[in-house]
Structure formats: C-alpha cells, structure tokens
Design an enzyme around this catalytic site. Structure first.
Site, mmCIF file in Angstrom:
data_model
loop_
_atom_site.group_PDB
_atom_site.id
_atom_site.type_symbol
_atom_site.label_atom_id
_atom_site.label_comp_id
_atom_site.label_asym_id
_atom_site.label_seq_id
_atom_site.Cartn_x
_atom_site.Cartn_y
_atom_site.Cartn_z
ATOM 1 N N HIS A 1 9.262 7.678 -15.276
ATOM 2 C CA HIS A 1 9.092 6.310 -14.028
ATOM 3 C C HIS A 1 8.810 7.270 -12.979
ATOM 4 C CE1 HIS A 1 11.079 2.937 -12.056
ATOM 5 N NE2 HIS A 1 10.325 3.519 -10.808
ATOM 6 N N HIS B 1 5.249 6.961 -9.696
ATOM 7 C CA HIS B 1 4.817 6.646 -8.848
ATOM 8 C C HIS B 1 3.576 7.501 -8.290
ATOM 9 C CE1 HIS B 1 6.260 2.341 -8.759
ATOM 10 N NE2 HIS B 1 7.375 2.925 -8.977
ATOM 11 N N GLU C 1 16.324 -3.844 -9.801
ATOM 12 C CA GLU C 1 17.141 -2.361 -8.968
ATOM 13 C C GLU C 1 17.798 -2.952 -7.779
ATOM 14 O OE1 GLU C 1 12.737 -0.646 -7.115
ATOM 15 O OE2 GLU C 1 14.055 0.594 -6.603
ATOM 16 N N ASP D 1 10.607 8.250 -9.321
ATOM 17 C CA ASP D 1 9.661 7.793 -9.015
ATOM 18 C C ASP D 1 9.336 7.560 -7.749
ATOM 19 O OD1 ASP D 1 10.522 4.608 -8.789
ATOM 20 O OD2 ASP D 1 11.860 4.425 -7.285
ATOM 21 N N ASP D 2 9.676 7.980 -6.734
ATOM 22 C CA ASP D 2 8.385 8.776 -5.569
ATOM 23 C C ASP D 2 9.117 9.626 -4.557
ATOM 24 O OD1 ASP D 2 6.913 5.734 -5.273
ATOM 25 O OD2 ASP D 2 9.233 5.126 -5.396
ATOM 26 N N HIS E 1 9.714 -3.180 -13.260
ATOM 27 C CA HIS E 1 10.620 -3.428 -12.568
ATOM 28 C C HIS E 1 11.450 -4.078 -12.358
ATOM 29 C CE1 HIS E 1 8.551 0.278 -10.982
ATOM 30 N NE2 HIS E 1 9.211 0.632 -10.155
#
Ligand code: ADE
Ligand code: ZN
Length: 336
Positions: free
Chosen positions: A14, A16, A197, A275-276, A194
């Site tokens: 996961h 991005h 969340e 994630d980021d 997703h």
C-alpha cells in the site's frame, strides 16, 4: 530489534507513488518545468504537513502532484521510491498510482504510465526489486470519470495488475463504483479498495460484497463489527494497514492505541505499509520501527506482519515462495 527490522526482507502492498514525492524532488521538478510552487522553500512546505483529517492531506497531496508533467518526472518520482526500497530491503512492492490526478490536468495517461514503467524496469535490473501496479480510481470523482480512466488504461493493461479506490472516503461509498469495478474485473484486473479508514464498517461491507475486493486497504474500522471480522477471516482478505498514516491523519490518537496487534489477535491478516511516506514521516521501515516500539511488538509478531506482506501480495506463487524462504533464512541466521 532495530537491526532486525531494518534488515528483514520486506514487501509493501500500500504505497501511493504520488505520496512518495519528497519536497526536495518536488522543488527540483517544479524548477525544471518552470512551475511556481506556492511555498517558498522545502522547509515551508514541510511545515504545512499538519493534518486534522484525510481531506486536509489530500488537498496538499493533489497540489504537490501538479508539478509532475513529463515521462521523465514520473520516472524520477518512481525511481526515488525504488532507491529507498533498496536501502530498506524491500524486495517486492505494489505501487498505486492515481491517473486522474494527472489526466484531469491534461497530462496523457501514456505519459504517466510510461514513466512509471521505465522506473520499474530499471529497478528490476539495477536492484532486482519486483513490483506491480495498482491503478486507483479517485472516489471523489464520478463513476463516468472512472469508466473513462478504465478505457484509457486498456492499451496498457499488460502493465497494470490491479485497480483500487482511493481519495475522500466519507460521502463516496464503494457502491458508487460497483459497475466500474465489475467492468474492471471483466477486463482481468484484480480489485482492491480503501475502506474503513475514515468510513465505517458499513463501507468495508460494501467493498467486500459489492466490489468483491481481493484485499482491504486500511480496514481499521472493521474492528467495530464482530460479524464483519468473521466475514473478512472467512474470505481470507488481508488488511494493508498504515500506522504512520493513521497517526498523521488522526485515525488513531497515538500509536500506542493503534489496533494492529488487536487485528492479529482476532485472526485478521494485517500487513504494515507506508501509504504516503513523504507526507507521514517515514517509509516502510520507519512504520515498522515506530509501531514495534509503541506496542512493544515481539519479534514473532514482526515476522508475522512481514510474512503476511509477502503471503497476501499479488506476486506469482513461485516468487512468493522464494520471498518467504528468504524471510525464513534471514530469521534463522539473524544473530543481532
Ligand atoms: N490517497 C493517497 N493516500 C490516501 C489515503 N490514505 N486515503 C485515501 N486516499 C489516499
Ligand atoms: Zn492509501
């Protein structure tokens, strides 16, 4: 423990790619494309990374991505992430990309995917890192927009393994994308989304029943519903959990109250992901280090989380077996 975590072979499920855009590279690319950034310096930009919720983050994340223009830009962004993977012993990664963030600004789909693909090939050759791509639909946009993106992806279908669903969760339930997910699956894409969340357990139910996803991105709020937990276990769906993201987006109030151990105790297949990473203060290893410390996770729990990452990846079976063997060999030979 720190050395163990740094060295253990890892998978990331996961991530991005637009969320791995470090401010230094953002300024460099903006300069070469002669695009103005509204922040004066890298430091000023970093100071803006204070988020009360998912939407706060998304606003700044989409603005940052606006400087990406050429194939070279997408290559450089992706290669910077692979360079980090090499440092962190990440052997396999599933990279999400948001084509609509770029096509909406007039950047051709082909420019985005060709740049990313070139970096994937380079990373395989230079570092031996294996990867695949997950094309994410932006859920704040319409179903028609997602269908258009699906069409644009078809000439590059051989390069994309999976489709996903990201962006503003609340008010954009999975059911909004039922038909485009059905069409995506018909074209051969494996589907993920997703869910849970910021949205509730009801969104996770929708994602598994209506979108028929093969894996749940985040899924934290599944824990609010025992029946849902049982269903997720029955379907053997893994959760791609992102501890530092959850902390920075105030999904949890601090890491000591993060639910990942509870997930494992309840029999859910949790994995750790970043994630980021450029926005949330750390790549994959940092996520492992901080969650281990906060919850005092044992070596066995770390190994379970790491192995879940490979086991529930979309890598081919033979590749998967090879990765898991590498983890076992590492654990057996680790002397500290
Ligand atoms: N896009 C990038 N990161 C995201 C996240 N954590 N949730 C939803 N959409 C995203
Ligand atoms: Zn995400």
């Amino acid at each position: 423990m720190e050395k163990f975590i740094r060295k253990i072979p890892k998978a990331e499920l996961h991530l991005h790619i637009e969320g791995s855009f470090q401010p230094e590279l953002m300024f460099e690319i903006a300069r070469r494309n002669q695009i103005d950034i509204k922040y004066k310096s890298v430091e000023e930009l970093r100071r803006a990374y204070q988020f009360n919720c998912l939407q706060d983050f998304l606003d700044i994340y989409y603005t940052g991505a606006c400087v990406l223009t050429t194939e070279q830009d997408f290559h450089d962004l992706t290669m910077a992430y692979f360079d980090e993977c090499e440092k962190e012993n990440i052997l396999f990664t599933e990279i999400m990309f948001d084509p609509q963030t770029h096509t909406k600004r007039g950047i051709p789909f082909a420019t985005v995917i060709k740049g990313i693909q070139k970096a994937r090939e380079e990373a395989k050759e230079k570092y031996g890192i294996e990867s695949l791509l997950i094309m994410s639909y932006l859920r704040h946009l319409s179903e028609a927009d997602a269908f258009e993106t699906l069409e644009q992806s078809l000439p590059f279908k051989h390069l994309i393994y999976s489709v996903g669903l990201d962006s503003s969760e609340k008010g954009n339930p999975p059911s909004k994308f039922k038909r485009v997910f059905e069409a995506s699956a018909k074209h051969g894409y494996t589907v993920v989304a997703h869910a849970g969340e910021e949205g509730g357990a009801d969104y996770v139910w929708e994602a598994i029943n209506e979108l028929e996803i093969a894996r749940i991105d985040h899924g934290n709020n599944s824990l609010r519903d025992e029946k849902l937990i049982a269903e997720i276990i029955k379907r053997d769906l893994a959760l791609t959990v992102c501890p530092l993201s959850n902390l920075e987006l105030q999904v949890v109030k601090d890491l000591t109250s993060h639910p990942i151990r509870t997930m494992l105790e309840k029999g859910l297949k949790a994995t750790v992901n970043s994630d980021d990473p450029a926005y949330f203060g750390g790549y994959l290893t940092e996520n492992f280090l901080q969650i281990q410390k906060a919850l005092d996770l044992s070596k066995e729990e770390i190994v379970t989380l790491v192995k879940n990452g490979f086991q529930y990846s979309f890598a081919e079976d033979s590749l998967k077996r090879g990765f898991l063997k590498k983890v076992d060999e590492f654990v057996e030979s680790f002397t500290g």
